[in-house]
Write a protein that holds these residues in place. Sequence first.
Motif, PDB file in Angstrom:
ATOM      1  N   HIS A  10       0.825  -1.207   0.000  1.00 14.28           N
ATOM      2  CA  HIS A  10       0.000   0.000   0.000  1.00 14.28           C
ATOM      3  C   HIS A  10       0.864   1.264   0.000  1.00 14.28           C
ATOM      4  CE1 HIS A  10      -3.943  -2.029   1.641  1.00 14.28           C
ATOM      5  NE2 HIS A  10      -3.558  -2.486   0.458  1.00 14.28           N
ATOM      6  N   SER A  11       1.427   1.612   1.138  1.00 14.65           N
ATOM      7  CA  SER A  11       2.190   2.856   1.238  1.00 14.65           C
ATOM      8  C   SER A  11       3.555   2.604   1.867  1.00 14.65           C
ATOM      9  CB  SER A  11       1.430   3.887   2.092  1.00 14.65           C
ATOM     10  OG  SER A  11       0.172   4.177   1.527  1.00 14.65           O
ATOM     11  N   CYS A  23      -0.693   0.661   5.837  1.00 14.60           N
ATOM     12  CA  CYS A  23      -1.858   0.161   5.078  1.00 14.60           C
ATOM     13  C   CYS A  23      -3.014   1.153   5.128  1.00 14.60           C
ATOM     14  CB  CYS A  23      -2.310  -1.188   5.646  1.00 14.60           C
ATOM     15  SG  CYS A  23      -1.027  -2.464   5.582  1.00 14.60           S
ATOM     16  N   ARG A  24      -3.880   1.042   4.137  1.00 13.00           N
ATOM     17  CA  ARG A  24      -5.072   1.889   4.088  1.00 13.00           C
ATOM     18  C   ARG A  24      -6.058   1.476   5.179  1.00 13.00           C
ATOM     19  NH1 ARG A  24      -4.215   0.764  -1.475  1.00 13.00           N
ATOM     20  NH2 ARG A  24      -5.845  -0.855  -1.426  1.00 13.00           N
ATOM     21  N   ASP A  25      -7.063   2.362   5.431  1.00 16.05           N
ATOM     22  CA  ASP A  25      -8.105   2.052   6.419  1.00 16.05           C
ATOM     23  C   ASP A  25      -8.764   0.721   6.081  1.00 16.05           C
ATOM     24  OD1 ASP A  25      -7.609   4.388   7.736  1.00 16.05           O
ATOM     25  OD2 ASP A  25      -9.300   5.492   6.855  1.00 16.05           O
ATOM     26  N   CYS A  37      -0.368  -6.153   3.259  1.00 11.86           N
ATOM     27  CA  CYS A  37      -1.484  -5.684   4.085  1.00 11.86           C
ATOM     28  C   CYS A  37      -2.569  -6.752   4.140  1.00 11.86           C
ATOM     29  CB  CYS A  37      -2.064  -4.389   3.526  1.00 11.86           C
ATOM     30  SG  CYS A  37      -0.931  -2.978   3.631  1.00 11.86           S
ATOM     31  N   GLY A  63     -11.491  -4.768   3.203  1.00 10.24           N
ATOM     32  CA  GLY A  63     -11.176  -3.429   3.667  1.00 10.24           C
ATOM     33  C   GLY A  63     -12.311  -2.720   4.372  1.00 10.24           C
TER      34      GLY A  63
END
Length: 239
Positions: A10-11, A23-25, A37, A63
């Motif tokens: 992710h990031s 990681c994203r939400d 993630c 997610g």
Amino acid sequence: CSNNNGGCEHSCMANAAEKWCSCRDGFEVSTDDWTKCADINECDSTKGVDYNQECHTCVNTDGSYTCVCRNGYELDPSTKQKCIGELSPQAENMRTKQNGGITRTTKYALFVHTCSCDHGFELHPDGKSCIDVNECNGEKGVDFELNCQICMNTKGSYACNCYEGYELQPDGKSCIGQLVVQYTFTEYEFDCLSDVHECKRGLYEVDCHTCVNLIGGHTCICNDTYVLDASNNNETCIG
């Protein structure tokens, strides 16, 4: 991080000393591989904390999560994560008695949907569909016009037919022609409605030599050697 996102799914985050992945939400860093993630299953966590209190049955998604709602509720279209409905007065009264007085906004109140019908229809016993009201089976002067001589039910309304010598008014629901009597609570009153003048309108047979208008009909004056035809309501001459 500038090279292939640092290998992060992710990031990639970095400072002068180190780099790490985030990681994203709805996701968290995998315990098996710090560059990957993994989805967070909110439904395995605490209701009202990790997923909405008004979510009846939590369903995990990649997610995020969504809900399945009980009968009488629907999924909130704006969030897809809670169930909404209309608070019933019965439920409010019940909760008021139990809790010593609550408002309609309490999140523990029961919710239901109710249906209503357009004019001329009534709610079916199933509570979900509407059925036609047959006004003609009701009381004359109450459920359909007093001056409707022959009531005919239609879908959501009714129409009228008139006896011979009368004509239908523009509203399609009452007839004009002969004298009618109306009863009020304390007295009788007479409502004289305008007669249809068949003679002026040419509404008579060619065998009627001289047309004479009557209230609610007409008759004829016949030429010499002719007489009225009784079999045709005295509206033609024979000879």
